[in-house]
Scaffold this motif. Structure first.
Motif, short mmCIF file in Angstrom:
data_model
loop_
_atom_site.label_atom_id
_atom_site.label_comp_id
_atom_site.label_asym_id
_atom_site.label_seq_id
_atom_site.Cartn_x
_atom_site.Cartn_y
_atom_site.Cartn_z
N GLY A 9 0.84 -1.19 0.00
CA GLY A 9 0.00 0.00 0.00
C GLY A 9 0.87 1.25 0.00
N PRO A 10 0.32 2.36 0.33
CA PRO A 10 -1.10 2.48 0.69
C PRO A 10 -2.01 2.48 -0.52
CG PRO A 10 -0.03 4.61 0.84
CD PRO A 10 1.04 3.62 0.51
N THR A 12 -5.41 4.12 -1.72
CA THR A 12 -6.30 5.25 -1.42
C THR A 12 -7.50 5.18 -2.35
OG1 THR A 12 -4.42 6.59 -0.72
CG2 THR A 12 -6.48 7.74 -1.16
N LEU A 13 -8.68 5.20 -1.74
CA LEU A 13 -9.92 5.06 -2.50
C LEU A 13 -10.91 6.13 -2.06
CD1 LEU A 13 -10.46 1.28 -1.82
CD2 LEU A 13 -9.67 2.22 -3.97
N SER A 14 -11.88 6.36 -2.91
CA SER A 14 -13.02 7.19 -2.51
C SER A 14 -14.11 6.29 -1.97
CB SER A 14 -13.55 7.98 -3.71
OG SER A 14 -12.57 8.86 -4.19
N SER A 85 -11.12 2.13 6.54
CA SER A 85 -9.70 2.53 6.56
C SER A 85 -8.98 1.77 7.66
CB SER A 85 -9.60 4.04 6.81
OG SER A 85 -10.20 4.78 5.76
N ARG A 108 -2.06 -1.04 3.76
CA ARG A 108 -2.81 0.06 4.37
C ARG A 108 -3.82 0.59 3.37
NH1 ARG A 108 -2.13 3.07 8.72
NH2 ARG A 108 -0.07 2.17 9.09
N VAL A 109 -5.06 0.69 3.80
CA VAL A 109 -6.15 1.20 2.96
C VAL A 109 -6.68 2.48 3.58
CG1 VAL A 109 -8.48 0.75 2.11
CG2 VAL A 109 -6.77 -1.09 2.11
N LEU A 110 -6.77 3.50 2.76
CA LEU A 110 -7.32 4.78 3.22
C LEU A 110 -8.51 5.12 2.33
CD1 LEU A 110 -7.22 7.33 4.94
CD2 LEU A 110 -5.58 8.29 3.29
N VAL A 111 -9.67 5.25 2.95
CA VAL A 111 -10.89 5.59 2.22
C VAL A 111 -11.24 7.03 2.52
CG1 VAL A 111 -13.30 5.04 1.80
CG2 VAL A 111 -11.68 3.21 2.37
N LYS A 112 -11.35 7.83 1.47
CA LYS A 112 -11.65 9.25 1.64
C LYS A 112 -13.12 9.51 1.34
CE LYS A 112 -7.01 10.94 0.65
NZ LYS A 112 -6.18 11.88 -0.16
#
Lengths: 113, 112
Positions: A9-10, A12-14, A85, A108-112
């Motif tokens: 990762g990371p 990053t997604l919406s 996230s 690592r996943v980050l959802v915005k």
């Protein structure tokens, strides 16, 4: 020996996007496969598991299918939320190696929003 | 409590000192595991206890590391003469035989 490789990762997604985290493994015999999740500030939690080929584990909208022919256990979710996230770990347990878990490096996943 | 309990949650110590980390597994769980998680990395297996069998120590990185378990209860992981590369989060897990492992929140160890 046993090993697990997962995508770095990371990621990053919406919100509401489709999530895939690839995981492939090398193991002796027929291992059990797991996805664990670590939310920010929390401990490691079991997300889902599959104990034999063609099994599908599912939980909280996540799914992963045990594919022996491709030695894979990819994690998918159709519509992610900000609360997804976290860091996701693929792991396996093979009888030949005792009951210890062998982990991938984590994604690592980050959802915005 | 209902989960795996580890103490201390944080430990800061000087290089060369010995440290002891404690794990209280879920009551009734026969298997207990120690893992190490270095910053930004996955978990590395250290040692595994199953009932009265001899522990699987194959993951211990050096003879400075040792662990004990009293029956099917508390376990202590000891690191002697700590080095800076020992800095990590040390995670304990327990399970009932071959059922999925339940993890504690870990001990964050920092070696100065």
């Amino acid at each position: 020996g046993d090993s697990v490789t997962q995508m770095e990762g990371p990621v990053t997604l919406s919100e509401e996007a489709f999530l895939t985290i690839n995981c492939t493994y090398t193991a002796t015999g027929y291992p059990s496969l797991f996805w664990y999740v670590q939310y920010p500030g929390e401990g490691l939690q079991l997300l889902l598991k599959a104990t034999k080929a063609d099994d599908k584990g599912s939980n909280k909208g996540f799914e992963a299918s045990y594919r022996k022919e491709t030695t894979s256990f990819h994690l998918e979710k159709g519509s992610v939320q900000v609360s997804d996230s976290a860091v996701y770990f693929c792991a396996l347990r093979s009888k030949a190696a005792g009951n210890k878990l062998t982990f991938g490096g984590g994604t690592r996943v980050l959802v915005k929003p | 409590g209902a989960g795996v309990s580890q103490s201390p949650s944080n430990k800061v110590t000087e290089k060369g000192k010995d440290v002891e980390l404690r794990c209280d597994p879920i009551s009734g769980h026969t298997a207990l595991y120690w893992y190490r998680q270095r910053l930004g990395q996955g978990l590395e297996f250290l040692i595994y206890f199953q009932g009265n069998s001899a522990p699987d120590k194959s993951g211990l990185p050096s003879d400075r590391f040792s662990a004990e378990r009293t029956g099917e209860s508390v376990s202590t992981l000891t690191i002697q003469r700590t080095q800076q590369e020992d800095s990590a989060v040390y995670l304990c897990a327990s399970s009932l035989d071959v059922q999925p492992q339940h993890f504690g929140d870990g001990t964050r160890l920092s070696i100065l």
